[in-house]
Design an enzyme around this catalytic site. Structure first.
Site, mmCIF file in Angstrom:
data_model
loop_
_atom_site.group_PDB
_atom_site.id
_atom_site.type_symbol
_atom_site.label_atom_id
_atom_site.label_comp_id
_atom_site.label_asym_id
_atom_site.label_seq_id
_atom_site.Cartn_x
_atom_site.Cartn_y
_atom_site.Cartn_z
ATOM 1 N N MET A 1 49.402 -5.862 24.468
ATOM 2 C CA MET A 1 48.121 -5.710 24.807
ATOM 3 C C MET A 1 47.094 -5.498 23.708
ATOM 4 S SD MET A 1 45.201 -4.205 26.196
ATOM 5 C CE MET A 1 45.264 -2.505 25.651
ATOM 6 N N PRO A 2 46.184 -6.347 23.149
ATOM 7 C CA PRO A 2 45.251 -6.927 23.964
ATOM 8 C C PRO A 2 45.924 -8.359 24.266
ATOM 9 C CG PRO A 2 44.486 -6.960 21.839
ATOM 10 C CD PRO A 2 45.808 -6.089 21.913
ATOM 11 N N LEU A 3 45.396 -9.244 25.226
ATOM 12 C CA LEU A 3 45.843 -10.398 25.719
ATOM 13 C C LEU A 3 44.766 -11.488 24.915
ATOM 14 C CD1 LEU A 3 47.280 -12.707 27.197
ATOM 15 C CD2 LEU A 3 45.359 -12.417 29.057
#
Length: 129
Positions: A1-3
């Protein structure tokens, strides 16, 4: 994460795309202090007529090398976002030959309840992450 979703005009080689992805990941790790193995990236290639990134009145010229990066993330500080933008622009220029004028970034923030990494659980809420 993040995407991270990366939109580009088609035509780059697999090696060029790998370098692009690796460069973006290094900037995310450094600026957002995420673990090295925390990597979620999706590349979408578009025919030239299918990706329009105009200048918004800022006098920013764009070429067919334009890269649009959309990030979905937990909250980040303004300082870390600013650091990310600067680091990313410098790194893409250095490692990929992409001019800073050909970079556009958007960050969308969500909360811990908005993430499930598998098994039908919200790992940030369950304490698994």
């Amino acid at each position: 994460m993040p995407l991270i979703r990366i939109d580009i005009v088609e035509g780059r080689s697999d090696d060029q795309i790998k370098t692009l992805l690796d460069t973006v990941h290094r900037a995310v790790v450094e600026a957002f202090e995420v673990p090295e193995g925390d990597r979620y990236q999706i590349v979408n290639e578009h025919r030239p007529s299918r990706l329009i990134v105009e200048d918004t009145g800022l006098g920013i010229p764009r070429t067919q090398d334009v890269v649009v990066i959309s990030i979905t993330s937990r909250p980040r500080t303004e300082a870390s976002k600013t650091r990310f933008y600067q680091l990313l622009a410098q790194s893409l220029k250095e490692h990929c030959g992409i001019e800073p004028t050909d970079l556009m970034v958007s960050i969308v923030v969500n909360s811990d309840a908005d993430w499930s990494f598998g098994h039908g659980r919200a790992q940030f809420l369950t304490g698994e992450l």
